[in-house]
Design a protein around this motif. Structure first.
Motif, short mmCIF file in Angstrom:
data_model
loop_
_atom_site.label_atom_id
_atom_site.label_comp_id
_atom_site.label_asym_id
_atom_site.label_seq_id
_atom_site.Cartn_x
_atom_site.Cartn_y
_atom_site.Cartn_z
N SER A 170 46.13 39.51 27.92
CA SER A 170 47.19 39.41 29.46
C SER A 170 47.54 40.74 29.59
O SER A 170 47.74 41.22 30.72
CB SER A 170 47.89 38.22 29.36
N LEU A 171 48.09 41.24 28.51
CA LEU A 171 49.04 42.61 28.56
C LEU A 171 47.97 43.79 29.06
O LEU A 171 48.03 44.53 30.06
CB LEU A 171 49.48 42.88 27.15
N LEU A 180 53.38 49.56 25.48
CA LEU A 180 53.86 51.15 24.74
C LEU A 180 55.37 50.68 24.44
O LEU A 180 55.71 50.89 23.27
CB LEU A 180 54.18 52.06 26.06
N SER A 181 55.95 49.81 25.07
CA SER A 181 57.21 49.31 24.83
C SER A 181 57.16 48.48 23.54
O SER A 181 58.24 48.74 22.54
CB SER A 181 58.07 48.61 26.21
N THR A 182 56.31 47.47 23.65
CA THR A 182 56.18 46.53 22.33
C THR A 182 55.68 47.48 21.10
O THR A 182 56.11 47.03 19.95
CB THR A 182 54.96 45.69 22.73
N LEU A 183 54.95 48.54 21.24
CA LEU A 183 54.78 49.32 20.15
C LEU A 183 55.79 50.09 19.67
O LEU A 183 55.87 49.91 18.35
CB LEU A 183 53.64 50.20 20.77
N ALA A 184 56.53 50.79 20.47
CA ALA A 184 57.97 51.24 20.08
C ALA A 184 58.65 50.43 19.41
O ALA A 184 59.39 50.84 18.20
CB ALA A 184 58.44 52.00 21.31
N SER A 185 59.02 49.10 19.91
CA SER A 185 59.74 48.12 19.19
C SER A 185 59.49 47.80 17.82
O SER A 185 60.04 47.58 16.93
CB SER A 185 59.98 46.84 20.14
N ALA A 186 58.24 47.63 17.90
CA ALA A 186 57.67 47.01 16.65
C ALA A 186 57.47 48.26 15.47
O ALA A 186 57.79 48.04 14.18
CB ALA A 186 55.92 46.89 16.72
N VAL A 187 57.35 49.78 15.84
CA VAL A 187 57.99 50.50 14.72
C VAL A 187 59.33 50.37 14.27
O VAL A 187 59.27 50.87 13.09
CB VAL A 187 57.58 51.95 15.65
N PHE A 188 60.33 50.28 15.38
CA PHE A 188 61.50 49.92 14.64
C PHE A 188 61.63 48.97 13.71
O PHE A 188 62.28 48.93 12.99
CB PHE A 188 62.55 50.00 15.96
N SER A 210 61.66 52.41 23.45
CA SER A 210 61.36 51.28 23.89
C SER A 210 62.52 50.97 25.06
O SER A 210 62.20 50.29 25.96
CB SER A 210 61.40 50.37 22.73
N PHE A 211 63.82 51.00 24.64
CA PHE A 211 64.63 50.63 25.72
C PHE A 211 64.60 51.65 26.88
O PHE A 211 64.83 50.95 27.96
CB PHE A 211 66.09 51.13 24.80
N SER A 212 64.45 52.81 26.62
CA SER A 212 64.11 53.70 28.07
C SER A 212 62.97 53.16 28.97
O SER A 212 62.85 53.58 30.11
CB SER A 212 64.12 55.19 27.81
N LEU A 213 62.06 52.41 28.28
CA LEU A 213 60.87 51.78 29.01
C LEU A 213 61.03 50.35 29.93
O LEU A 213 60.73 50.23 30.92
CB LEU A 213 59.79 51.78 28.17
N LYS A 214 61.86 49.73 29.05
CA LYS A 214 62.01 48.28 29.51
C LYS A 214 63.64 47.77 29.27
O LYS A 214 63.59 46.70 29.72
CB LYS A 214 61.09 47.33 28.59
N LEU A 215 64.36 48.32 28.96
CA LEU A 215 65.98 48.10 28.82
C LEU A 215 66.33 46.97 27.65
O LEU A 215 67.06 47.27 26.93
CB LEU A 215 66.43 47.73 30.06
N TYR A 216 65.39 45.73 28.00
CA TYR A 216 65.99 44.72 27.19
C TYR A 216 65.63 44.76 25.44
O TYR A 216 66.34 43.90 24.96
CB TYR A 216 65.24 43.32 27.56
N PRO A 217 64.84 45.81 25.03
CA PRO A 217 64.80 45.89 23.63
C PRO A 217 66.02 46.59 23.01
O PRO A 217 66.02 46.20 21.74
CB PRO A 217 63.65 47.07 23.40
N TYR A 333 52.24 38.20 28.78
CA TYR A 333 52.15 39.38 27.88
C TYR A 333 53.50 39.91 27.24
O TYR A 333 53.22 40.77 26.33
CB TYR A 333 51.70 40.43 28.76
N ALA A 334 54.50 39.15 27.52
CA ALA A 334 55.83 40.02 26.67
C ALA A 334 55.68 39.15 25.29
O ALA A 334 56.39 39.78 24.62
CB ALA A 334 56.95 39.38 27.47
N TRP A 335 54.97 38.08 25.11
CA TRP A 335 55.06 37.34 23.90
C TRP A 335 54.28 38.25 22.73
O TRP A 335 54.63 38.05 21.64
CB TRP A 335 54.52 36.18 23.90
N GLY A 336 53.63 39.22 23.23
CA GLY A 336 52.99 39.98 21.99
C GLY A 336 54.04 40.54 20.97
O GLY A 336 53.63 40.84 19.83
#
Length: 429
Positions: A170-171, A180-188, A210-217, A333-336
């Protein structure tokens, strides 16, 4: 006699199916359930046709890649991306789309909204979108695959379903920058406990990005505070502020952040709540009250659990559940991002026991392929609606389970001694 011996041998012979369920291995269960659901989905698609095959996607796939192309067209307006188009993305996300705009023909970038699907007529636009998705999807795949600590056929099948699942497909279908935000959050999440100082610092930058892309991370930043790593938390916050402010000068300066927050408030008050209320056939105000109550409970439980919970994957799962409670963020798609706690769970446990069965069931539910039936007249005909229901059900269930498990841990009955540091995970590999 021979028949009796043959019967005894057959009785003593181990059954692969029984052996599979006896092992209770979460990685094997995930791969098996995903495989079965995929087969059912494909068979249903062959029976009912394209309506089922594309039904798991937004608008039956008729709005293909539009989160990418709409965003590219929006940033062509400059500061109008916030004042005219009402975009809710932070400046960093828009800066990335501004770079992508360089690859898209101007005649398409300036098209009105009703001509947004004309991207199929521009090869460079198609290639730009595919490169955007391919690069970040592969990076996410290799990152997660590298963190899997088991091997053989089990790892191969597990890694296959890292990308081939409903949230990730879906993403990709939306072309959303959440990838991209999910990728960066996963790295952290994978590296913030690394023993290597450079790797740890890079993980802080990744979370800030990740925060700068979507805030909620930003919710993940609490993990640093819970570990009493206050200096690192402060540096991460500074990185985040810089990555939020610097790109803003491409869109009118820091005041664009005010416009962004106003757009988020308008979006949250209208589209998100209304859409979910219609899907569940509930009054919108009642839905808001229920979700606000759930958010309050989950946030409190996350804060408490981050101090007392010994199983690291549960703390990460709680953090993911916190921001999935917010309807403006809520999307299939956010569930990834839940692949991260799933990998931690599968790395750390050879068997599922007790309450972990409930965690596991609701954790993997939204990943499964559950087709709708086009012959029905209600929401069950729509695979995308079913996915939304799975997300809502899992979010609420995980919130309740978090609450129960945290109280059990406080009372000392549910406390586990299992915790997996970076060095221990490396040793397991």
């Amino acid at each position: 006699m021979q028949k009796e011996k043959a019967a005894e041998q057959k009785k003593d012979r181990p059954s692969p199916i029984k052996d599979f369920f006896k092992r209770k291995n979460p990685a094997e269960f995930f791969a098996a359930f995903m495989a079965v659901s995929l087969v059912i989905y494909l068979i249903a698609s062959l029976i009912w046709g394209g309506k089922v095959f594309c039904g798991i996607f937004f608008a039956d796939g008729t709005d293909l890649f539009m989160d990418f192309f709409n965003s590219v067209r929006d940033v062509s307006q400059g500061t109008g991306v916030y004042t005219d188009r009402g975009v809710i993305y932070p400046p960093m996300a828009n800066l990335i789309f501004l770079l992508c705009l360089r690859l898209v023909p101007e005649e398409y970038a300036t098209t009105p909204f009703d001509q947004r699907h004309d991207w199929v007529n521009y090869p460079s636009a198609i290639i730009a979108c595919l490169l955007f998705l391919l690069i970040f999807a592969l990076l996410f795949f290799f990152l997660c695959g590298n963190r899997v600590r088991f091997s053989g056929k089990k790892k191969t099948l597990f890694c296959f379903f890292i990308l081939v699942n409903v949230p990730m497909l879906s993403l990709l279908e939306r072309g959303n920058i959440v990838l991209l935000s999910t990728l960066a959050s996963a790295v952290f999440l994978f590296f913030y406990q690394s023993e290597n100082k450079v790797v740890r610092e890079l993980s802080l930058v990744a979370l800030a990005f990740s925060f700068s892309l979507k805030l909620y991370p930003a919710a993940f930043g609490w993990l640093l505070i819970a570990d009493k790593r206050y200096k690192e938390a402060l540096r991460c916050a500074l990185y985040g502020i810089l990555l939020l402010l610097l790109p803003s000068f491409f869109f009118g300066g820091p005041k664009c952040l005010v416009w962004m927050l106003e757009n988020i408030a308008d979006f949250s008050d209208s589209e998100a709540w209304t859409s979910i209320a219609k899907t569940l056939h509930l009054p919108e105000q009642l839905l808001k009250i229920l979700f606000m109550t759930l958010i309050a409970f989950v946030v409190i439980m996350f804060v408490v659990a981050s101090y007392i919970q010994k199983e690291h994957w549960k703390v990460i799962l709680f953090a993911c559940t916190v921001f999935m409670c917010v309807p403006s963020i809520h999307a299939t798609y956010a569930w990834g991002i839940f692949l991260v706690p799933l990998i931690y769970l599968c790395n750390g446990k050879q068997q599922l026991k007790g309450i972990d069965w409930a965690y596991f069931a609701f954790l993997i539910l939204p990943f499964l392929f559950i087709p709708g039936n086009p012959d029905l007249n209600h929401f069950l005909r729509d695979g995308a609606a079913i996915s939304d229901i799975c997300i809502l059900l899992s979010t609420v269930a995980l919130g309740i389970i978090c609450l129960v498990d945290t109280f059990r841990a406080i009372s000392g009955r549910g406390k586990s001694e299992e915790t997996f540091s970076e060095s221990e995970l490396s040793a397991q590999k």
